[in-house]
Design an enzyme around this catalytic site. Structure first.
Site, PDB file in Angstrom:
ATOM      1  N   SER A 151       0.838  -1.197   0.056  1.00 29.44           N
ATOM      2  CA  SER A 151      -0.122  -0.028  -0.006  1.00 29.44           C
ATOM      3  C   SER A 151       0.933   1.269  -0.150  1.00 29.44           C
ATOM      4  CB  SER A 151      -0.970   0.002   1.331  1.00 29.44           C
ATOM      5  OG  SER A 151      -1.474   1.205   1.617  1.00 29.44           O
ATOM      6  N   SER A 152       0.318   2.290  -0.679  1.00 27.51           N
ATOM      7  CA  SER A 152       1.436   3.382  -0.863  1.00 27.51           C
ATOM      8  C   SER A 152       1.592   4.192   0.541  1.00 27.51           C
ATOM      9  CB  SER A 152       0.581   4.370  -1.909  1.00 27.51           C
ATOM     10  OG  SER A 152      -0.903   4.865  -1.418  1.00 27.51           O
ATOM     11  N   CYS A 153       0.855   3.772   1.788  1.00 27.45           N
ATOM     12  CA  CYS A 153       1.031   4.249   2.903  1.00 27.45           C
ATOM     13  C   CYS A 153       2.172   3.977   3.366  1.00 27.45           C
ATOM     14  CB  CYS A 153      -0.068   3.867   4.074  1.00 27.45           C
ATOM     15  SG  CYS A 153      -0.218   2.194   4.421  1.00 27.45           S
TER      16      CYS A 153
ATOM     17  N   TYR B  64      -0.385  -0.563  10.086  1.00 30.76           N
ATOM     18  CA  TYR B  64      -0.742  -1.147   8.868  1.00 30.76           C
ATOM     19  C   TYR B  64       0.854  -0.886   7.835  1.00 30.76           C
ATOM     20  CZ  TYR B  64      -2.687  -2.663   4.532  1.00 30.76           C
ATOM     21  OH  TYR B  64      -3.312  -3.000   3.218  1.00 30.76           O
TER      22      TYR B  64
ATOM     23  N   LYS C 152       3.358  -4.081   6.361  1.00 29.66           N
ATOM     24  CA  LYS C 152       3.452  -3.752   4.971  1.00 29.66           C
ATOM     25  C   LYS C 152       4.944  -3.916   4.624  1.00 29.66           C
ATOM     26  CE  LYS C 152      -0.356  -4.865   3.189  1.00 29.66           C
ATOM     27  NZ  LYS C 152      -0.814  -5.992   2.297  1.00 29.66           N
TER      28      LYS C 152
ATOM     29  N   HIS D  79     -13.657   3.773   2.117  1.00 28.15           N
ATOM     30  CA  HIS D  79     -12.363   5.087   1.717  1.00 28.15           C
ATOM     31  C   HIS D  79     -13.154   6.192   0.653  1.00 28.15           C
ATOM     32  CE1 HIS D  79      -9.558   1.525   2.012  1.00 28.15           C
ATOM     33  NE2 HIS D  79      -9.019   2.520   2.914  1.00 28.15           N
TER      34      HIS D  79
END
Length: 314
Positions: A109-111, A138, A142, A181
């Site tokens: 995920s881009s987070c 999270y 990842k 989202h």
């Protein structure tokens, strides 16, 4: 390249990403796809995962399973998000390696990128700054999965890769009123406003933040493309390279749904990060670009919302 008869395990096949990968594999003629529901296989249980891999011996693995949620869920269940995601990904990656899996692809995920990363964000900015606090648990899980794939490659010569998608939307999305989202939440909100003939809809913030959105079937197409065409320790960003303001996004959703009332902004509510755009030049250089323009994708997503009353309810 994966043979059409290759045994392919898609972990998380009921989720938005996993189901899209299954659709894409079938579209491309792969027919030996294996899946397990959570009830059939709890990926957090090491013994169960080891037994599954030992018995099935998949040649290729798409790891799209994850415990996911919005800001509220992430902030209120930090420990759960970290434990569940760390356990399931470590179990799957480790068992794949132990059982001689040819190639594994890890979905991130881009987070994972720093909160204040230079925009657009390149793959190399990983671990160069502090993470966004609201989804730190999270993100750390990842990053660990991505790094475990890299370390297995470096120590044991495996061919494990990872891909980092931007904001996703499309079939099988979650349209929950509070846990979804931004894009699916807007689809639901404007649909309800249209049905109830509301004069106006109020959105959070001032509409100025810039965001990028990728249709999930485009991501699935990239996932299969990378499995066949990419090897490397560094992740690959998945996005469109295009961004728009939340204000323009709301206008687009209202247009697709046919809502003609006023859109108002509650500036007492937070905007979130001002800008989040991925640098997609790496995927482009490999020979891949997205296909679905945002308005077309929103139209397809709205059809999915309308055709699945149960999903619209949850």
């Amino acid at each position: 390249m994966m043979e059409k008869s290759a045994k392919i395990y898609v972990a998380g096949h009921r989720g938005m990403v996993g189901s899209a990968i299954c659709r894409e594999l079938e579209r491309q003629g792969y027919y030996n796809i294996i899946t397990r529901t959570h009830k059939e296989l709890d990926l957090k249980r090491q013994d169960a995962v080891e037994e599954f891999f030992n018995t099935e011996k998949p040649e290729y693995v798409f790891l799209a399973a994850a415990k996911v949620g919005g800001i509220v869920a992430n902030e209120s269940a930090l420990a759960d998000f970290m434990f569940d995601n760390m356990m399931l990904e470590m179990n799957v990656i480790h068992s794949a390696w132990k059982n001689g899996c040819k190639k594994l692809e890890f979905l991130g995920s881009s987070c994972i990128y720093p909160r204040m990363a230079p925009q657009p964000m390149t793959e190399s900015c990983l671990l160069t700054g502090e993470l966004e606090k609201t989804n730190e648990a999270y993100a750390l899980a990842k990053i660990s999965g991505l790094k475990y794939c890299e370390f297995l490659n470096r120590q044991y010569g495996t061919d494990y890769i990872s891909v980092m998608p931007t904001n996703l939307y499309g079939p099988n999305d979650n349209y929950h009123p509070t846990h979804s989202h931004v894009l699916p939440a807007l689809i639901r909100r404007f649909h309800e406003a249209k049905i109830e003939e509301k004069a106006s809809v109020t959105c959070w913030g001032d509409g100025s933040p810039l965001r990028e959105f990728l249709y999930v079937d485009d991501l699935a197409n990239l996932c299969v493309f990378l499995m066949n065409n990419y090897s490397g320790n560094e992740t690959v960003n998945a996005g469109t390279g295009k961004e728009l303001t939340i204000k323009d996004l709301t206008k687009l959703v209202a247009k697709v749904i046919g809502y003609n009332g006023k859109i108002e902004w509650d500036t007492s509510k937070p905007n979130g990060t001002p800008r989040k755009l991925l640098d997609v030049s790496k995927a482009t250089a490999l020979g891949w670009t997205f296909k679905t323009e945002l308005e077309d994708g929103i139209r397809l997503s709205y059809q999915d919302f309308l055709n699945n009353p149960m999903r619209a309810e949850r």
